[in-house]
Design an enzyme around this catalytic site. Structure first.
Site, mmCIF file in Angstrom:
data_model
loop_
_atom_site.group_PDB
_atom_site.id
_atom_site.type_symbol
_atom_site.label_atom_id
_atom_site.label_comp_id
_atom_site.label_asym_id
_atom_site.label_seq_id
_atom_site.Cartn_x
_atom_site.Cartn_y
_atom_site.Cartn_z
ATOM 1 N N ARG A 79 -22.068 43.565 -71.366
ATOM 2 C CA ARG A 79 -22.730 44.110 -70.188
ATOM 3 C C ARG A 79 -22.098 45.456 -69.845
ATOM 4 N NH1 ARG A 79 -22.551 40.874 -64.683
ATOM 5 N NH2 ARG A 79 -20.401 41.579 -64.639
ATOM 6 N N ARG A 85 -17.996 40.792 -69.376
ATOM 7 C CA ARG A 85 -17.955 41.617 -68.155
ATOM 8 C C ARG A 85 -17.057 42.824 -68.409
ATOM 9 N NH1 ARG A 85 -18.176 36.269 -65.497
ATOM 10 N NH2 ARG A 85 -19.810 36.325 -63.917
ATOM 11 N N GLU A 106 -30.939 39.838 -61.382
ATOM 12 C CA GLU A 106 -30.034 39.368 -60.328
ATOM 13 C C GLU A 106 -30.376 39.957 -58.976
ATOM 14 O OE1 GLU A 106 -26.012 40.324 -61.486
ATOM 15 O OE2 GLU A 106 -26.594 42.265 -62.288
ATOM 16 N N ASN A 128 -25.361 34.404 -59.588
ATOM 17 C CA ASN A 128 -24.417 34.653 -58.486
ATOM 18 C C ASN A 128 -24.968 35.728 -57.553
ATOM 19 O OD1 ASN A 128 -22.832 33.018 -60.079
ATOM 20 N ND2 ASN A 128 -21.736 34.712 -61.009
ATOM 21 N N ARG A 138 -21.318 36.929 -51.323
ATOM 22 C CA ARG A 138 -20.766 35.876 -52.182
ATOM 23 C C ARG A 138 -19.248 35.734 -52.054
ATOM 24 N NH1 ARG A 138 -21.929 38.510 -58.125
ATOM 25 N NH2 ARG A 138 -20.157 37.353 -58.896
ATOM 26 N N HIS A 187 -15.815 37.228 -57.374
ATOM 27 C CA HIS A 187 -15.311 37.509 -58.724
ATOM 28 C C HIS A 187 -13.922 36.922 -58.949
ATOM 29 C CE1 HIS A 187 -18.819 40.137 -58.892
ATOM 30 N NE2 HIS A 187 -18.780 39.797 -60.165
HETATM 31 C C1 PEP Z 1 -24.138 37.085 -61.705
HETATM 32 O O1 PEP Z 1 -24.337 37.870 -60.773
HETATM 33 O O2 PEP Z 1 -24.545 35.904 -61.729
HETATM 34 C C2 PEP Z 1 -23.382 37.531 -62.894
HETATM 35 C C3 PEP Z 1 -23.302 36.796 -63.971
HETATM 36 O O3 PEP Z 1 -22.693 38.699 -62.800
HETATM 37 P P1 PEP Z 1 -21.369 38.868 -61.919
HETATM 38 O O4 PEP Z 1 -20.949 37.507 -61.460
HETATM 39 O O5 PEP Z 1 -20.348 39.521 -62.788
HETATM 40 O O6 PEP Z 1 -21.839 39.748 -60.813
HETATM 41 MG MG MG Z 2 -23.935 39.968 -61.021
#
Ligand code: PEP
Ligand code: MG
Length: 589
Positions: free
Chosen positions: A345, A305, A443, A466, A477, A198
């Site tokens: 979201r 977000r 996701e 992501n 990640r 993030h």
């Molecule tokens: C993702 O997971 O691709 C997404 C858009 O949400 P975030 O990156 O905020 O987890």
């Molecule tokens: Mg996500």
């Protein structure tokens, strides 16, 4: 000093040249921000008062020591009192506030770091260990400081003093990153982090050059070192020669010119050469980002977000934002978008976006109580947010997006909570859009693999690539140690994307991509060739993605895309992708 180059993970675009500003390692986790000139003396006083408070505390602890207390305890308190009255601890940080404009906590830890480094050099073991006493004293002062509410200065303005600062840190939390956003930092360099952590996402959305996952950079780079960040290459050059600086300045100017040229496409719709329109949307973290979204020519916000409104709140502000505060933030984003849709979201906290530091102790945060799981466990927090979002829907087009869905009951319960929020508002005569659309983030692989389970209950889908990649390939990640395994064209990912776009088509509902893949120009043709018609990305990336779409003929790519989806050999996938990317189409007149 000799120049050297560090190679890390590129997470943003562009070049920046500036001086290093080292942040204290996360262990002594304090806020870092700059103080406006007129507030410097108040900040100095804040630190002086905290130091005086600790002196008084130490005195009263001394006075109240029981008569049978070990004599070492008194001596220990004496040492701490002495340390605290030493000008190296009590006065140097004040100078740092005055000269560098650091906030009090940052100034104190900067000085304690410098002293600790000197102690590390001492041969005598007893003396060397006095470093711990200094740190304990500093921690006492920090506790007093952080207990008092303080405001991060918003816009500090760009001037010579702060125009070229590059933050160098072991890691920067997304919350701290947000606090740097209005201060004129021009780059970020971190030891940790991955492509789609993030922190990386925030730097991309700020359009600020950044390199993460550099391993040991925060130890190799010294305070005030000159740095060049070449984001596209993932390279940081430390102590570059004047000649190299001049070369990079030229390159910077060329990039700026190219970016300006792309700006002319702002009002051009993203239509391929064979007439297929793709909707390009922006991802935002705070309402004020809506401005950049409009400037980039976005057709709306594909991902707001909302958790960034909840994070990094300290002191007296630590409580969660109220319904009214949230409503005003959502309303502001909606009104700024001037009738264009805004997909909000619901709260996606947890994992690398903790609400508070206690969450760091959770064993497996990415698999824990994150996003919708948290909201369903805390229905009052969820309901408050849903009411605020619904109220904002009276001021424009709002869509509600539920993150991290894996189970049918999560959709059912979320829809029931939305109905409950609507009922409440109706009863109170408060306006909202009765037809507000509700969608889910795809996701978690389980969701992509079982779409018929809930797709009929939803108005739209949005793929978070992501997390989809993180959970499919089982790699964190945010962990640079496994960043090399983060592969967005792994056959498993391509199959999951293909399944999702096909299921959405069958259910006749729109599907967007709002994860990092949507803003990666190397993948644009692949994604639109697979059938995606909505891509949501950081505003800064939107113009070049549009340019790519304008030069693409989708029907001519059909057979290559089909071939990619039938291929399971990674090298062949890469070769086919290069072919797709390099194909040149001649516009028909
Ligand atoms: C993702 O997971 O691709 C997404 C858009 O949400 P975030 O990156 O905020 O987890
Ligand atoms: Mg996500």
């Amino acid at each position: 000093m000799a120049s050297f180059t560090l190679q890390g993970i590129p997470v943003s675009r562009g070049i920046t040249i500036g001086r290093a500003h080292l942040l204290r390692p996360a262990a002594m986790d304090v806020k870092h921000y700059l103080i406006a000139q007129e507030q410097v003396e108040a900040e100095v006083e804040r630190l002086q008062q905290a130091i005086a408070r600790v002196q008084l505390d130490l005195q009263s602890i001394w006075a109240e020591l029981p008569t049978d207390a070990p004599t070492e305890l008194g001596a220990f308190l004496d040492v701490h009192a002495l340390i605290l009255s030493d000008p190296m601890v009590s006065e140097m940080p004040l100078d740092i506030i005055r000269t560098r404009h650091y906030n009090a906590e940052w100034a104190l830890v900067t000085q304690v770091d410098a002293l600790s480094a000197q102690f590390d050099e001492i041969e005598d073991e007893y003396l060397r260990e006095r470093k711990a006493d200094i740190q304990q004293v500093a921690e006492r002062v920090l506790k007093i400081l952080t207990g008092s509410a303080h405001q991060i200065p918003r816009a500090l303005g760009v001037d010579e003093r702060n125009a070229n600062m590059i933050v160098v840190a072991k890691d920067i939390s997304p919350a701290d990153m947000m606090q740097f956003r209005d201060v004129a930092f021009t780059g970020f360099v971190t030891d940790e982090g991955g492509t789609n952590s993030h922190t990386a996402i925030v730097s991309r959305s700020l359009g600020i050059p950044a390199v993460v996952g550099l391993g040991n950079a925060s130890h190799l780079i010294m305070q005030d070192d000159w740095l060049i960040i070449d984001s596209d290459a993932g390279v940081v050059i430390v102590a570059p020669s004047p000649l190299l600086i001049a070369q990079y300045r030229n390159e910077q100017a060329v990039l700026l010119k190219a970016r300006k040229k792309l700006g002319k496409l702002k009002k051009t719709p993203a239509i391929t050469l064979d007439g297929v329109e793709v909707t390009l949307l922006a991802n935002i973290e705070l309402p004020e980002d809506a401005h950049a979204a409009l400037e980039a020519g976005a057709s709306g916000v594909g991902l707001f977000r909302s958790e960034f409104l909840f994070m990094g709140r300290t002191g007296a502000e630590h409580q969660l934002p109220s319904e009214e505060e949230q409503f005003l933030a959502y309303q502001r984003a909606v009104q700024s978008m001037k009738g264009k849709p805004v997909t909000i979201r619901t709260l996606d906290v947890g994992a690398d976006k903790p609400l508070d530091h206690s969450e760091h102790n959770i064993l497996n945060p990415a698999l824990g109580l994150r996003a919708i799981r948290y909201c369903l466990k805390e229905p009052q927090i969820f309901l408050t947010q849903l009411r605020a979002i619904l109220r904002a829907s009276a001021f424009g087009t709002v869509h509600i997006l539920i993150p991290m869905i894996a189970h049918a009951f999560e959709i059912d319960q979320s829809l029931a909570m939305i109905e409950q929020a609507k009922d409440g508002l109706r009863g109170e005569g408060i306006a909202f859009d009765e037809a507000v659309q509700v969608g889910a983030m795809i996701e978690i692989p389980a969701a992509a693999l079982s779409l018929p389970m809930f797709v009929k209950k939803l108005d739209f889908l949005s793929i978070g690539t992501n997390d989809l990649i993180q959970y499919t390939l089982a790699i964190d990640r945010a962990d640079h140690e496994v960043a090399h395994l983060y592969n967005d064209t792994h056959p498993a990912i391509l199959q999951l994307l293909h399944m999702t776009v096909s299921a959405a088509e069958k259910a006749d509902i729109p599907v967007a991509i709002c994860g990092g893949m949507a803003g990666d120009i190397k993948l644009t043709r692949l994604l639109i060739g697979m059938g995606f018609r909505e891509l949501s990305m950081p505003a800064a990336l939107l113009p070049e993605i549009k340019q790519e779409i304008l030069g693409t003929n989708i029907s001519a790519l059909e057979s290559s895309i089909k071939k990619i989806l039938r291929t399971y050999d990674p090298h062949s996938i890469q070769e086919l992708l290069i072919g797709v990317r390099e194909q040149v189409f001649v516009p028909q007149s």
